[in-house]
Motif scaffolding. Structure first.
Motif, short mmCIF file in Angstrom:
data_model
loop_
_atom_site.label_atom_id
_atom_site.label_comp_id
_atom_site.label_asym_id
_atom_site.label_seq_id
_atom_site.Cartn_x
_atom_site.Cartn_y
_atom_site.Cartn_z
N ASN A 36 1.01 11.83 -1.57
CA ASN A 36 0.18 11.72 -2.76
C ASN A 36 -0.22 13.06 -3.36
O ASN A 36 -0.73 13.11 -4.49
CB ASN A 36 -1.07 10.89 -2.47
N THR A 88 1.30 9.19 3.80
CA THR A 88 0.89 8.77 2.46
C THR A 88 -0.05 9.78 1.85
O THR A 88 0.03 10.11 0.65
CB THR A 88 0.23 7.38 2.51
N VAL A 133 -6.65 11.08 -7.61
CA VAL A 133 -5.40 11.64 -7.09
C VAL A 133 -4.74 12.52 -8.13
O VAL A 133 -4.30 13.64 -7.86
CB VAL A 133 -4.45 10.52 -6.63
N GLU A 137 3.57 13.10 -9.72
CA GLU A 137 4.26 11.83 -9.96
C GLU A 137 5.73 12.03 -10.32
O GLU A 137 6.60 11.28 -9.88
CB GLU A 137 3.54 11.06 -11.07
#
Length: 514
Positions: free
Chosen positions: A397, A393, A16, A401
């Motif tokens: 993703n 989701t 990811v 972050e």
């Protein structure tokens, strides 16, 4: 063998992160947003120069035209799409002074759609809505309102917000003021009820009885803030007065000083005027008849300048579209932005769009709406769609972050029945989602208040939101799969015990205020 789940999980996380790092569109969105932000310029032009955007006012028309010009300058196709008409009204000067027993300029303003004073000042004595036993007694009192400025709001026992009492008061003192406020609030509600009228019909009854003006104070439970909504009168002005000045007038009136107030309120009735949604689009290259929508309402109340409700949502979506055009000019699916009008009167612009554009609603990949202040996006619900966790989701993703760390999700969630424009699409069974934000004292201090102005914007958070919105739109556009619109089985209604029911579409009011 025990290490395998850990290794697999680590590999997934690494993949990811690598995907985010390697994706040139994601990195391009972040770079454009952080190094070439247009948010402050957009906010200044929309909020300071154009100002509040009350539906039916010249300012919202000016804002719609400004938005189309902005999009054109970025190479994005845009148009203003008429969906109805609204009562046209233009605010003029409000000036309110106590002239007896002493002179004091008062903080206050006329409410939206208030009749003006027709080029003359009104000077009259204030009188408090009486405590009567029933509607018959009130009818007997009504002649006393003739020629008076009638005060229809309670006098607040404290002008300090609750958090101030929590920090400094003794428990005994705090408990005492809370009980006093609760008692007086209940008593004032009974006072209104005993007249036999509701808020709207009471104003009209006082107007019919010959009152000179209506005076209210809709305190928002914070230092210096009042909610500013619309007037219920049709011939005499309705003004809202800040808590501090309203309390002064109330005490003087109650104490027998017979204060007099001079009101100058200028306004213009403009008849029925057209009302619009601004729609801009970046056409899809592979699936042009499937859609991703960025959504925010354009209108506002006009006590302040509509900065956080919903200027912030507006500039977030404009900035996201600008960024996408720059770094992702050929999306797989068509990306639209909807700047809806008359959200404040019942989601009318978005409901009209849903009614008028089934081809978009039926082929909607996702709609992302932002409309609750200036804070960072921290919550996304699946809105009751059974398989929303899978695709939301996946899209979330894609966000680095730094920008998604605080985002909490709830799946499948419950379908929103109102509150903001995403609900218009959810009711039609289309996947609309709210990008919900941190509070920043939104409910008390900026939501529908006289203090909802440019200086309340937290631009770092708004910039983060533009990045999130742009990446979510990109991820939804690129997804090889169509988003599922399968509805979850809703839990029983906790109040009635009956099975939960999906909200149904509501027809828009296409002739408002007329």
């Amino acid at each position: 063998m025990k290490l395998l789940p850990f290794v697999a999980g680590a590999m997934l996380i690494t993949s990811v992160v690598q995907a985010q790092t390697a994706d040139p569109v994601v990195s391009g969105i972040v770079k454009e947003a952080t190094e070439n932000s247009q948010l402050r310029k957009l906010a200044h032009e929309l909020l300071d120069v154009i100002g509040p955007r009350l539906v039916g006012s010249p300012q919202i028309k000016q804002a719609h035209e400004w938005a189309v010009d902005k999009y054109a300058g970025w190479g994005i196709s845009a148009k203003n799409e008429q969906w109805g008409t609204w009562r046209g009204w233009e605010r003029g000067v409000s000036h309110i002074d106590m002239v007896y027993p002493r002179v004091k300029s008062l903080e206050g303003m006329q409410l939206a759609w208030s009749p003006g004073t027709k080029g003359k000042d009104i000077t009259a004595e204030t009188i408090i809505l009486p405590l009567v036993t029933d509607s018959i007694a009130f009818q007997k009192w009504l002649p006393n309102a003739k020629g008076k400025i009638v005060m229809i709001s309670m006098n607040q026992p404290t002008g300090r917000p609750e958090y101030n009492w929590t920090e400094f008061a003794t428990k005994e003192s705090f408990d005492k003021i809370k009980a006093e406020k609760a008692e007086e609030t209940k008593a004032w509600a009974e006072r209104i009820k005993n007249t036999g009228f509701n808020a709207k019909s009471l104003a009209l009854a006082l107007e019919k009885a010959g009152a000179a003006a209506i005076m209210a104070s809709n305190w928002s439970n914070g230092f210096g803030v009042n909610k500013i909504f619309g007037a219920n009168t049709t011939k005499i002005p309705t003004v809202d007065i800040a808590l501090e000045d309203y309390g002064l007038l109330f005490r003087l009136t109650e104490g027998g000083s017979k204060p007099k107030v001079r009101i100058k309120a200028e306004s213009k009735e403009l008849g029925a005027v057209p009302t619009f949604n601004t729609i801009a689009s970046i056409k899809g290259s592979e699936k042009p008849n499937e859609y991703v929508i960025l959504s925010a309402h354009f209108d506002s109340w006009d006590g302040g300048t509509g900065a956080t409700d919903n200027g912030t949502g507006t500039i977030v979506m404009m900035e996201a579209m600008r960024i996408l055009k720059s770094v992702y000019p050929n999306p797989k699916r068509t990306i639209l932005v909807g700047h809806w009008s008359s959200e404040e009167q019942g989601l009318n612009g978005s409901r009209a769009f849903v009614e008028d554009h089934p081809e978009v609603v039926n082929n909607l990949q996702a709609l992302f709406n932002q409309d609750n202040g200036t804070g960072r996006i921290v919550n996304i619900s699946g809105q009751g769609f059974a398989k929303s966790e899978t695709y939301l989701t996946r899209w979330i993703n894609r966000i680095p972050e730094k920008y998604r760390a605080e985002i909490k999700t709830s799946f499948p969630g419950s379908p929103g029945a109102g509150g903001s424009d995403f609900a218009s699409f959810v009711a039609a069974g289309a996947p609309g989602f709210s990008l919900s934000s941190l509070g920043w004292s939104y409910g008390n201090y900026t939501w529908h208040t006289n203090r909802d102005t440019f200086d309340k914007i937290v631009f770092d958070d708004v910039q983060s939101n533009a990045i999130v919105a742009a990446i979510m739109a990109y991820a939804a556009s690129e997804d090889p799969e169509r988003s599922s619109t399968e509805k979850s089985i809703l839990p029983n209604n906790t109040r009635t015990g009956q099975p939960g029911v999906w909200p149904t579409p509501v027809k828009p009011n296409r002739k408002g205020g007329q």
